[in-house]
Design a protein around this motif. Sequence first.
Motif, mmCIF file in Angstrom:
data_model
loop_
_atom_site.group_PDB
_atom_site.id
_atom_site.type_symbol
_atom_site.label_atom_id
_atom_site.label_comp_id
_atom_site.label_asym_id
_atom_site.label_seq_id
_atom_site.Cartn_x
_atom_site.Cartn_y
_atom_site.Cartn_z
ATOM 1 N N GLU A 263 -12.512 -8.554 25.161
ATOM 2 C CA GLU A 263 -12.450 -6.940 24.925
ATOM 3 C C GLU A 263 -11.573 -6.944 23.669
ATOM 4 O O GLU A 263 -10.991 -7.768 23.368
ATOM 5 N N GLU A 264 -11.521 -6.072 22.698
ATOM 6 C CA GLU A 264 -11.059 -5.818 21.700
ATOM 7 C C GLU A 264 -11.206 -7.033 20.816
ATOM 8 O O GLU A 264 -10.216 -7.825 20.268
ATOM 9 N N ASN A 265 -12.547 -7.509 20.683
ATOM 10 C CA ASN A 265 -12.728 -8.741 19.905
ATOM 11 C C ASN A 265 -13.041 -8.712 18.322
ATOM 12 O O ASN A 265 -13.394 -9.279 17.708
ATOM 13 N N LEU A 266 -12.767 -7.381 17.777
ATOM 14 C CA LEU A 266 -12.677 -7.256 16.394
ATOM 15 C C LEU A 266 -11.395 -6.301 16.166
ATOM 16 O O LEU A 266 -11.151 -5.490 16.542
ATOM 17 N N HIS A 267 -10.468 -6.941 15.210
ATOM 18 C CA HIS A 267 -9.351 -6.357 14.983
ATOM 19 C C HIS A 267 -9.647 -5.817 13.491
ATOM 20 O O HIS A 267 -9.819 -6.654 12.359
ATOM 21 N N VAL A 268 -9.659 -4.634 13.161
ATOM 22 C CA VAL A 268 -9.841 -3.983 11.784
ATOM 23 C C VAL A 268 -8.666 -3.560 11.192
ATOM 24 O O VAL A 268 -8.013 -2.799 11.787
ATOM 25 N N VAL A 269 -8.272 -4.051 9.932
ATOM 26 C CA VAL A 269 -6.970 -3.403 9.274
ATOM 27 C C VAL A 269 -7.424 -2.595 8.145
ATOM 28 O O VAL A 269 -8.403 -2.762 7.433
ATOM 29 N N ALA A 270 -7.006 -1.222 8.205
ATOM 30 C CA ALA A 270 -7.180 -0.057 7.456
ATOM 31 C C ALA A 270 -5.972 0.391 6.716
ATOM 32 O O ALA A 270 -4.878 0.497 7.492
ATOM 33 N N VAL A 271 -6.184 1.208 5.648
ATOM 34 C CA VAL A 271 -5.071 1.889 4.962
ATOM 35 C C VAL A 271 -5.717 3.380 4.609
ATOM 36 O O VAL A 271 -6.934 3.393 4.542
ATOM 37 N N GLY A 272 -4.710 4.199 4.622
ATOM 38 C CA GLY A 272 -5.020 5.632 4.276
ATOM 39 C C GLY A 272 -3.925 6.322 3.986
ATOM 40 O O GLY A 272 -2.635 5.876 4.002
ATOM 41 N N ARG A 273 -4.140 7.429 3.276
ATOM 42 C CA ARG A 273 -3.155 8.349 2.735
ATOM 43 C C ARG A 273 -2.731 9.261 3.846
ATOM 44 O O ARG A 273 -1.701 9.871 3.784
ATOM 45 N N SER A 274 -3.710 9.649 4.730
ATOM 46 C CA SER A 274 -3.361 10.913 5.774
ATOM 47 C C SER A 274 -4.091 10.737 7.267
ATOM 48 O O SER A 274 -4.813 9.521 7.110
ATOM 49 N N GLY A 275 -3.727 11.189 8.080
ATOM 50 C CA GLY A 275 -4.337 11.236 9.360
ATOM 51 C C GLY A 275 -5.838 11.664 9.112
ATOM 52 O O GLY A 275 -6.541 10.812 9.725
ATOM 53 N N ASP A 276 -6.266 12.307 8.170
ATOM 54 C CA ASP A 276 -7.792 12.537 7.926
ATOM 55 C C ASP A 276 -8.230 11.253 7.600
ATOM 56 O O ASP A 276 -9.439 11.188 7.786
ATOM 57 N N TYR B 87 0.723 -1.135 -0.019
ATOM 58 C CA TYR B 87 -0.051 0.028 0.038
ATOM 59 C C TYR B 87 0.795 1.271 -0.065
ATOM 60 O O TYR B 87 0.603 2.125 -0.556
ATOM 61 N N GLU B 88 1.921 1.406 0.631
ATOM 62 C CA GLU B 88 2.959 2.264 0.784
ATOM 63 C C GLU B 88 3.426 2.562 -0.653
ATOM 64 O O GLU B 88 3.184 4.070 -1.122
ATOM 65 N N LEU B 89 3.660 1.773 -1.348
ATOM 66 C CA LEU B 89 4.224 2.147 -2.710
ATOM 67 C C LEU B 89 3.305 2.674 -3.593
ATOM 68 O O LEU B 89 3.592 3.632 -4.470
ATOM 69 N N VAL B 90 1.932 2.606 -3.227
ATOM 70 C CA VAL B 90 0.890 3.246 -4.181
ATOM 71 C C VAL B 90 0.455 4.342 -3.539
ATOM 72 O O VAL B 90 -0.850 4.698 -3.905
ATOM 73 N N GLY B 91 0.711 4.953 -2.466
ATOM 74 C CA GLY B 91 0.639 6.252 -1.801
ATOM 75 C C GLY B 91 -0.409 5.896 -0.708
ATOM 76 O O GLY B 91 -0.678 6.904 0.056
ATOM 77 N N TYR B 92 -0.615 4.819 0.165
ATOM 78 C CA TYR B 92 -1.391 4.677 1.324
ATOM 79 C C TYR B 92 -0.366 4.206 1.979
ATOM 80 O O TYR B 92 -0.336 3.028 2.708
ATOM 81 N N GLN B 93 0.294 5.269 2.802
ATOM 82 C CA GLN B 93 1.409 4.991 3.706
ATOM 83 C C GLN B 93 0.895 4.671 5.039
ATOM 84 O O GLN B 93 1.809 4.111 5.753
#
Length: 171
Positions: free
Chosen positions: A105-118, A62-68
């Motif tokens: 607790e913490e019974n779902l682990h969600v993996v997400a990608v984004g370009r920015s903090g926003d 993902y980082e290579l295509v701008g989703y660092q």
Amino acid sequence: MPKRELDELDGYIIYRLQGDARTTSAAEIAEDFGVSPSTVRNRIKRLEEDEVIRGSHVDIDYELVGYQLFTIIFCTAPIPQREQLARDALEVPGVVSVRELMTGEENLHVVAVGRSGDDLSRIGRDLSGIGLEIVEEELVHNEYTCPFHWFDPDCEKDADSETEDPLSDDS
């Protein structure tokens, strides 16, 4: 008892496809195992029909295509709604996978990608909006995977081995 027994060929097919499903051909697997390519193709089809093989996935940089920003978001979901909330989380733009844990607790682990903090803030708001409580977020540097070694026919599985098959009923 497992829902679907795997013989040595089924295990080898899975092992090879886990290593590289995109470029590993039925002919290569057949040659290595000493069977015909049609036998391998038929086995793959049956493994898919039985939902043992549920798909193949591309490993993306993902980082290579701008989703660092590659992050794991640890969430808590009420147990009765956990499965549905996991499915709903997959609909949030930027979410690429969800792991549902059975307890605690913490019974779902969600993996997400984004370009920015926003992007990550929006993903967090969207996850909260569907009813998940966000407990923690961690940026991921790298992720590594490998095929499950017990499907490798060259793997030592005898009783004298220091490592035992974790799925064995012998323990």
